[in-house]
Design an enzyme around this catalytic site. Structure first.
Site, PDB file in Angstrom:
ATOM      1  N   GLU A 260     -11.857 -27.402  10.698  1.00  0.00           N
ATOM      2  CA  GLU A 260     -13.298 -27.454  10.900  1.00  0.00           C
ATOM      3  C   GLU A 260     -13.686 -29.051  11.256  1.00  0.00           C
ATOM      4  O   GLU A 260     -14.961 -29.348  11.484  1.00  0.00           O
ATOM      5  CB  GLU A 260     -14.105 -27.309   9.382  1.00  0.00           C
ATOM      6  CG  GLU A 260     -14.147 -25.908   9.290  1.00  0.00           C
ATOM      7  CD  GLU A 260     -14.388 -25.455   7.903  1.00  0.00           C
ATOM      8  OE1 GLU A 260     -14.477 -26.453   6.967  1.00  0.00           O
ATOM      9  OE2 GLU A 260     -14.870 -24.593   7.353  1.00  0.00           O
TER      10      GLU A 260
ATOM     11  N   GLU B 111       7.615 -18.016   1.843  1.00  0.00           N
ATOM     12  CA  GLU B 111       7.469 -19.471   1.356  1.00  0.00           C
ATOM     13  C   GLU B 111       8.747 -19.757   0.604  1.00  0.00           C
ATOM     14  O   GLU B 111       8.719 -20.780  -0.191  1.00  0.00           O
ATOM     15  CB  GLU B 111       6.171 -19.176   0.254  1.00  0.00           C
ATOM     16  CG  GLU B 111       6.276 -18.388  -0.593  1.00  0.00           C
ATOM     17  CD  GLU B 111       5.178 -18.240  -1.852  1.00  0.00           C
ATOM     18  OE1 GLU B 111       5.323 -18.362  -2.899  1.00  0.00           O
ATOM     19  OE2 GLU B 111       4.050 -17.856  -1.318  1.00  0.00           O
TER      20      GLU B 111
END
Length: 271
Positions: free
Chosen positions: A82, A113
């Site tokens: 953004e 992960e």
């Protein structure tokens, strides 16, 4: 590595959720969400020195990397993505790295992960330097992918920080600047996409927005460097110039499109 004594794994304050009405569910969730801002407020003394340290490095050309898995990784990628349209910065200034790569943005990637070396390996394609910063994001504070990235980044001379929702975690121990947002048990036990995720988003907003302001990407309170990528943003920029320069809408729009940004329009007018 997660255990039941972690705050993020403690039982919800509510039970028999399936027996609640919609009204009860949303009011209880809202009650829990009200606790998040206070948890972030308590972490402000940890956030401030981290931002100051990152600013110093960014002014030397350093970058900020967000590293996370699952919800935490997605929030990092979201915040980073953004910034270019909002503040007109290159997408190389702040970079989100998620365990499992881009596929993990929409789908769970099994075991992504759990490999402790993989986080640092994934950073290598960006050729990290000592002026860069790595911020690890993990509600549990025990995610191997994130811990490994922070440990190895610190060992290689990078600045490191982290955001967790538990106290005294392995991730916090590994980082130069741990940020601990202790939001308490989740409404649905262990669902850290809820309060923990909200706290992470709030802290990321704080960090990146403060950095962009300190890096000169805001004038007054306006996004004068935003990219003019759609009609809404062109209209917003036009109205900014109307107010700041006293032009008609048509004059302001012409000025904006010719210059390419609000900031460039203002600089041209000041010449």
């Amino acid at each position: 590595m997660e255990t039941k004594d972690q705050i993020t794994e403690q039982p919800s304050r509510y039970d028999n959720l399936e027996q609640m009405s919609v009204s009860e569910l949303i009011h209880h969730i809202n009650d829990e969400d009200l606790l998040v801002a206070e948890a972030v407020k308590r972490a402000l003394p940890q956030i401030e020195p981290f931002v100051e340290a990152v600013e110093e490095r960014m002014k030397r050309g350093g970058r900020l990397f967000y590293v996370g898995a699952g919800t935490s990784g997605r929030l990092g990628v979201l915040d980073a993505s953004e910034l270019p349209p909002t503040f007109g910065v290159p997408d190389s200034w702040v970079i989100g790295v998620i365990a499992g790569g881009d596929d993990a943005l929409r789908h769970a990637v099994e075991n992504a992960e759990d490999i402790i070396e993989r986080g640092w390996q994934d950073l290598q394609k960006y050729h990290p330097t000592a002026d860069d910063t790595v911020l690890g994001i993990a509600a549990s504070g025990t995610t191997p992918y994130v811990i490994g990235a922070i440990r190895l980044a610190r060992q290689n001379g990078l600045l490191t920080g982290c955001i967790t929702s538990n106290l005294n975690t392995p991730l916090a121990e590994a980082a130069d600047y741990p940020i601990e947002t202790i939001v308490g048990p989740e409404f649905v036990t262990g669902s850290s996409r809820m309060k923990s995720g909200t706290a992470q988003k709030m802290v990321l907003n704080m960090i990146s927005t403060s950095l962009m302001i300190r890096m000169g990407r805001v004038r007054g309170n306006r996004m004068v460097m935003m990219q003019l990528t759609n009609t809404k943003l062109v209209d917003r920029g036009t109205r900014m110039l109307q107010e700041l320069l006293g032009l008609s809408y048509e004059e302001a729009r012409e000025c904006l499109l010719e210059a390419g940004s609000v900031e460039k329009s203002l600089l041209k007018n000041e010449e």
